[in-house]
Motif scaffolding. Structure first.
Motif, PDB file in Angstrom:
ATOM      1  N   GLY A   1      48.312  28.395  20.986  1.00 27.19           N
ATOM      2  CA  GLY A   1      48.919  28.768  19.713  1.00 27.19           C
ATOM      3  C   GLY A   1      50.361  29.211  19.904  1.00 27.19           C
ATOM      4  N   LEU A   2      51.263  28.652  19.117  1.00 26.53           N
ATOM      5  CA  LEU A   2      52.656  29.084  19.058  1.00 26.53           C
ATOM      6  C   LEU A   2      52.957  29.534  17.635  1.00 26.53           C
ATOM      7  N   PRO A   3      53.887  30.456  17.441  1.00 27.61           N
ATOM      8  CA  PRO A   3      54.259  30.810  16.071  1.00 27.61           C
ATOM      9  C   PRO A   3      54.818  29.599  15.328  1.00 27.61           C
ATOM     10  N   GLY A   4      54.676  29.594  14.013  1.00 30.59           N
ATOM     11  CA  GLY A   4      55.343  28.564  13.222  1.00 30.59           C
ATOM     12  C   GLY A   4      56.845  28.681  13.392  1.00 30.59           C
ATOM     13  N   PHE A   5      57.517  27.542  13.395  1.00 28.75           N
ATOM     14  CA  PHE A   5      58.967  27.552  13.549  1.00 28.75           C
ATOM     15  C   PHE A   5      59.644  27.957  12.237  1.00 28.75           C
ATOM     16  N   VAL A   6      60.841  28.517  12.374  1.00 27.36           N
ATOM     17  CA  VAL A   6      61.669  28.930  11.238  1.00 27.36           C
ATOM     18  C   VAL A   6      62.952  28.107  11.293  1.00 27.36           C
ATOM     19  N   ASP A   7      63.057  27.119  10.434  1.00 26.03           N
ATOM     20  CA  ASP A   7      64.202  26.197  10.395  1.00 26.03           C
ATOM     21  C   ASP A   7      65.132  26.661   9.280  1.00 26.03           C
ATOM     22  N   ILE A   8      66.304  27.172   9.640  1.00 23.95           N
ATOM     23  CA  ILE A   8      67.111  27.845   8.622  1.00 23.95           C
ATOM     24  C   ILE A   8      68.287  27.012   8.090  1.00 23.95           C
ATOM     25  N   HIS A   9      68.205  25.664   8.259  1.00 24.86           N
ATOM     26  CA  HIS A   9      69.252  24.832   7.635  1.00 24.86           C
ATOM     27  C   HIS A   9      68.781  23.381   7.524  1.00 24.86           C
ATOM     28  N   VAL A  10      68.399  22.977   6.315  1.00 26.76           N
ATOM     29  CA  VAL A  10      67.925  21.612   6.059  1.00 26.76           C
ATOM     30  C   VAL A  10      68.495  21.123   4.729  1.00 26.76           C
ATOM     31  N   HIS A  11      69.118  19.950   4.730  1.00 25.92           N
ATOM     32  CA  HIS A  11      69.544  19.294   3.495  1.00 25.92           C
ATOM     33  C   HIS A  11      68.395  18.410   3.016  1.00 25.92           C
ATOM     34  N   ALA A  12      67.604  18.915   2.107  1.00 27.89           N
ATOM     35  CA  ALA A  12      66.393  18.196   1.694  1.00 27.89           C
ATOM     36  C   ALA A  12      66.680  16.794   1.151  1.00 27.89           C
ATOM     37  N   PRO A  13      67.693  16.564   0.307  1.00 31.55           N
ATOM     38  CA  PRO A  13      67.895  15.221  -0.228  1.00 31.55           C
ATOM     39  C   PRO A  13      68.428  14.222   0.790  1.00 31.55           C
ATOM     40  N   GLN A  14      68.770  14.684   1.973  1.00 26.56           N
ATOM     41  CA  GLN A  14      69.287  13.766   2.990  1.00 26.56           C
ATOM     42  C   GLN A  14      68.180  13.184   3.875  1.00 26.56           C
ATOM     43  N   TRP A  15      66.941  13.527   3.614  1.00 21.04           N
ATOM     44  CA  TRP A  15      65.835  13.030   4.431  1.00 21.04           C
ATOM     45  C   TRP A  15      65.803  11.501   4.518  1.00 21.04           C
ATOM     46  N   PRO A  16      66.063  10.740   3.435  1.00 19.30           N
ATOM     47  CA  PRO A  16      66.023   9.280   3.566  1.00 19.30           C
ATOM     48  C   PRO A  16      67.104   8.698   4.470  1.00 19.30           C
ATOM     49  N   GLN A  17      68.155   9.449   4.764  1.00 20.49           N
ATOM     50  CA  GLN A  17      69.214   8.904   5.604  1.00 20.49           C
ATOM     51  C   GLN A  17      69.204   9.510   7.007  1.00 20.49           C
ATOM     52  N   ALA A  18      68.148  10.241   7.362  1.00 17.24           N
ATOM     53  CA  ALA A  18      68.071  10.797   8.712  1.00 17.24           C
ATOM     54  C   ALA A  18      68.223   9.683   9.744  1.00 17.24           C
ATOM     55  N   ALA A  19      69.057   9.915  10.733  1.00 14.64           N
ATOM     56  CA  ALA A  19      69.341   9.000  11.840  1.00 14.64           C
ATOM     57  C   ALA A  19      70.338   7.902  11.491  1.00 14.64           C
ATOM     58  N   LEU A  20      70.846   7.877  10.272  1.00  9.71           N
ATOM     59  CA  LEU A  20      71.767   6.801   9.871  1.00  9.71           C
ATOM     60  C   LEU A  20      73.221   7.251   9.946  1.00  9.71           C
ATOM     61  N   ALA A  21      74.074   6.362  10.432  1.00  8.22           N
ATOM     62  CA  ALA A  21      75.542   6.496  10.383  1.00  8.22           C
ATOM     63  C   ALA A  21      76.064   7.735  11.112  1.00  8.22           C
ATOM     64  N   LEU A  22      75.337   8.196  12.114  1.00 11.15           N
ATOM     65  CA  LEU A  22      75.796   9.372  12.843  1.00 11.15           C
ATOM     66  C   LEU A  22      76.943   9.060  13.797  1.00 11.15           C
ATOM     67  N   ASP A  23      77.290   7.781  13.937  1.00 11.22           N
ATOM     68  CA  ASP A  23      78.452   7.417  14.738  1.00 11.22           C
ATOM     69  C   ASP A  23      79.708   7.267  13.882  1.00 11.22           C
TER      70      ASP A  23
ATOM     71  N   TYR B   1      60.800  14.714  -1.463  1.00 15.47           N
ATOM     72  CA  TYR B   1      60.596  16.112  -1.085  1.00 15.47           C
ATOM     73  C   TYR B   1      59.174  16.360  -0.602  1.00 15.47           C
ATOM     74  N   GLY B   2      58.197  15.715  -1.218  1.00 13.86           N
ATOM     75  CA  GLY B   2      56.823  15.870  -0.763  1.00 13.86           C
ATOM     76  C   GLY B   2      56.653  15.369   0.659  1.00 13.86           C
ATOM     77  N   ASP B   3      57.260  14.228   0.949  1.00  7.74           N
ATOM     78  CA  ASP B   3      57.169  13.663   2.290  1.00  7.74           C
ATOM     79  C   ASP B   3      57.890  14.544   3.307  1.00  7.74           C
ATOM     80  N   LEU B   4      59.049  15.079   2.940  1.00  4.15           N
ATOM     81  CA  LEU B   4      59.810  15.933   3.854  1.00  4.15           C
ATOM     82  C   LEU B   4      59.029  17.194   4.207  1.00  4.15           C
ATOM     83  N   VAL B   5      58.481  17.865   3.211  1.00  2.00           N
ATOM     84  CA  VAL B   5      57.732  19.092   3.482  1.00  2.00           C
ATOM     85  C   VAL B   5      56.532  18.791   4.376  1.00  2.00           C
ATOM     86  N   ASP B   6      55.839  17.696   4.114  1.00  2.00           N
ATOM     87  CA  ASP B   6      54.725  17.295   4.975  1.00  2.00           C
ATOM     88  C   ASP B   6      55.199  17.045   6.407  1.00  2.00           C
ATOM     89  N   ALA B   7      56.333  16.369   6.548  1.00  2.00           N
ATOM     90  CA  ALA B   7      56.856  16.043   7.877  1.00  2.00           C
ATOM     91  C   ALA B   7      57.224  17.300   8.657  1.00  2.00           C
TER      92      ALA B   7
END
Length: 460
Positions: free
Chosen positions: A71-93, A121-127
Motif C-alpha cells: 500500500g502506498l498513499p494516493g498521489f497528490v497532483d497539484i497541476h493539471v490542465h483538464a481540457p488538454q487531455w486530448p492533446q497529451a504527448a502532441l507537439a511537445l517539440d 473529463y470523465g476519461d481523464l479522472v478515470d485515468a
C-alpha cells in the motif's frame, strides 16, 4: 467525525511523513472510520494485532492486500490542465507559442460543448485514479459550465479535487474565438464557480474546492487581475496560476510592470497561503523568501519544465527556504498522467541542475548548482504525497491517524512487470525504489480515496 472502525486493511505499507525519509509499515493493520479517516495504525509487533485481525475477518470488515502487494498513499497532483487531455504527448517539440496557438487554444475552445467535456473529463479522472492520483488540482477551460461539470465528475467518481475556470480576458493576447468576453464577466463567472463548486464539495465525502485561476499574467488585463485579487480576499478561495515558467513570460511581465511575476501577482492580491504557483524555475532567492513568508505553494512540474521552460526548478533551495512544494504532471505540458513518471523526472532533472548539461565545457563552467541540489527518490516520493497535501493544507498523503485514508495497492508480481527483484537487494528501500521507478498502470490494482474503493482492476 465518526471514530467507530468501519473497515480495516492488513498488509505492508510505504509512506513518507518526513521529507527525505520513508517509513515501512510491515504486516500492519490500518483501521478506518465511516468518514474514511484513519483511526489507528496497529504495527506488526503489536500484541493485540492477531485478535483484531480475527475479529475484523469474522465481521467481514478486513481487506487484506495479499502477498507481493504493498500500500502506498494516493498521489497528490497539484497541476493539471483538464481540457488538454486530448492533446497529451502532441507537439511537445514545438515552441510554446505555436503549441498554444495551433493546439491548445483550438482544443480548449471545444469545451463549450458539454457532451464533449463530459466525455473527456470523465476519461481523464478515470485515468488519473487508475494511476493512483486521489487528489488533483485542475485548471478547467475558460468555460464556466464545463468547469463546474468537471467538479461534479470528480465528486461522482470519488476523486478529491480543486477545480478552477481558467481566466484569459486580454483581447491583445488571446484569440477572439477563445477568451473571456470582459473582465466583469470573467470575475463574475469565477464568483459563480466558487459558489457552485463549494456546494458540490459540501455534498461530497472526499471534498471538492474551487480555485481562482488566472491563466498567467500575459493572458490577463490589469482589471481582471485586480478583480480576481479582490475575490480572493473576500472569499478565501484557493488561487492558482503559472509563475515565472519561462523566459518569455518573465520578460513580458517585467516590461509591462517593471517588476517580476511574483511581485506583480502579489500586488494584485493573488499571493497568499492558499496560492499554488506552477513551475517557478526562474524564481529568485528573494522572491522565494517572499513566497515562504506568505505561505505560497509551488507546483514543481519537472517534465513540462523540460519542454517549455528550458530550466529546472531548484526544489532543494525552495525547501530550505521553507516554501511548500508538491509535484504536478501538468497535462499536457507534461505528456504523462502518471505521477510515477513525474517522481522519476524530478530526480532526473535535479541531477542535471546539479552538474549542468554542456559536456563541451569544463565542469566548473557548465552552470550546475553543485552539491545540495540533487533530489532523491524518497524526497520525490514525499513531494508526490505528503508535500502535495501540505501544499494544499489537506489531511492526506500519509498513513497516520486523523488523515484521510487514500491508498493505492501496488502488485509487484504482475505478468511482464515483475518488481520483486528476484530476492536480490530486497531491503525496504530497494522494494520502494523498484515500485517508484518501474511501476506501470497495470501494477496499480486498487485505489481508495477517503476510504472509498474508486478503482478496482482486479474486478475487471
Amino acid at each position: 467525525m465518526s471514530k467507530e472502525v468501519k473497515s480495516a486493511y492488513y498488509g505492508s505499507f510505504f509512506h513518507a511523513p518526513v521529507y527525505g525519509e520513508f517509513e515501512y509499515l510491515e504486516d500492519a493493520l490500518i483501521e478506518v472510520d465511516g468518514d474514511g479517516v484513519i483511526v489507528r495504525v496497529v504495527t506488526g509487533d503489536d500484541p493485540c494485532k492477531s485478535d483484531l485481525l480475527e475479529a475484523y475477518r469474522n465481521r467481514g470488515m478486513l481487506v487484506e492486500l495479499g502477498e507481493g502487494r504493498f500500500g502506498l498513499p494516493g498521489f497528490v497532483d497539484i497541476h493539471v490542465h483538464a481540457p488538454q487531455w486530448p492533446q497529451a504527448a502532441l507537439a511537445l517539440d514545438e515552441p510554446l507559442y505555436l503549441w498554444l496557438e495551433q493546439r491548445t487554444f483550438p482544443l480548449e475552445s471545444k469545451f463549450s460543448d458539454m457532451e464533449f467535456a463530459r466525455r473527456v473529463y470523465g476519461d481523464l479522472v478515470d485515468a488519473l485514479l487508475a494511476r493512483g492520483s486521489t487528489t488533483t488540482v485542475y485548471l478547467g477551460s475558460a468555460h464556466l459550465e464545463s468547469s463546474i461539470e468537471l467538479a461534479a465528475i470528480c465528486a461522482e467518481k470519488g476523486q478529491r479535487a480543486l477545480v478552477g475556470k481558467t481566466v484569459m480576458d486580454d483581447p491583445a493576447a488571446n484569440p477572439e474565438y477563445y477568451r473571456d468576453a470582459s473582465p466583469a464577466q470573467a470575475v463574475g463567472d469565477t464568483a459563480t464557480l466558487i459558489k457552485e463548486v463549494e456546494a458540490i464539495g459540501r455534498a461530497s465525502k472526499q471534498g471538492i474546492w474551487p480555485v481562482i485561476t488566472p491563466r498567467f499574467i500575459p493572458s490577463c488585463t490589469d482589471e481582471v487581475l485586480r478583480g480576481l485579487g479582490d475575490l480572493a480576499a473576500s472569499t478565501g478561495a484557493y488561487v492558482q496560476t503559472h509563475c515565472n515558467e519561462g523566459q518569455w513570460e518573465h520578460d513580458v511581465v517585467l516590461e509591462r510592470f517593471g517588476k517580476t511575476d511574483p511581485y506583480a501577482l502579489r500586488d494584485f492580491g493573488l499571493v497568499n497561503e492558499r496560492t499554488i504557483m506552477a513551475h517557478c524555475p526562474y524564481v529568485t532567492e528573494k522572491e522565494g523568501e517572499m513566497f515562504a513568508e506568505l505561505g505560497v505553494a509551488i507546483a514543481h512540474c519537472p517534465m513540462a519544465n523540460s519542454y517549455f521552460s528550458s530550466a529546472v526548478a531548484p526544489v532543494q533551495r525552495f525547501r530550505k527556504q521553507g516554501i511548500h512544494v508538491g509535484l504536478g504532471t501538468d497535462i499536457s505540458g507534461g505528456y504523462s498522467p502518471s505521477m510515477y513518471e513525474n517522481i522519476r523526472q524530478a530526480v532526473l532533472v535535479s541531477r542535471l541542475l546539479e552538474t549542468g548539461v554542456n559536456a563541451m565545457l569544463p565542469p566548473d563552467e557548465r552552470g550546475g548548482l553543485g552539491e545540495g541540489t540533487r533530489v532523491s527518490i524518497v524526497e520525490s516520493f514525499w513531494l508526490a504525497t505528503t508535500g502535495g497535501a501540505e501544499a494544499l493544507g489537506l489531511p492526506t498523503g500519509t498513513f497516520e491517524p486523523g488523515r484521510a485514508f487514500d491508498m493505492q495497492v501496488v502488485d509487484t508480481k504482475r505478468p511482464d512487470c515483475d518488481l520483486t527483484g528476484f530476492g536480490v537487494f530486497d531491503a525496504p528501500i530497494d522494494r520502494l525504489a523498484r515500485i517508484l521507478y518501474l511501476s506501470t498502470p497495470d501494477n496499480v490494482r486498487k485505489v481508495y480515496a477517503q476510504g472509498r474503493l474508486v478503482c478496482d482492476k482486479d474486478a475487471r
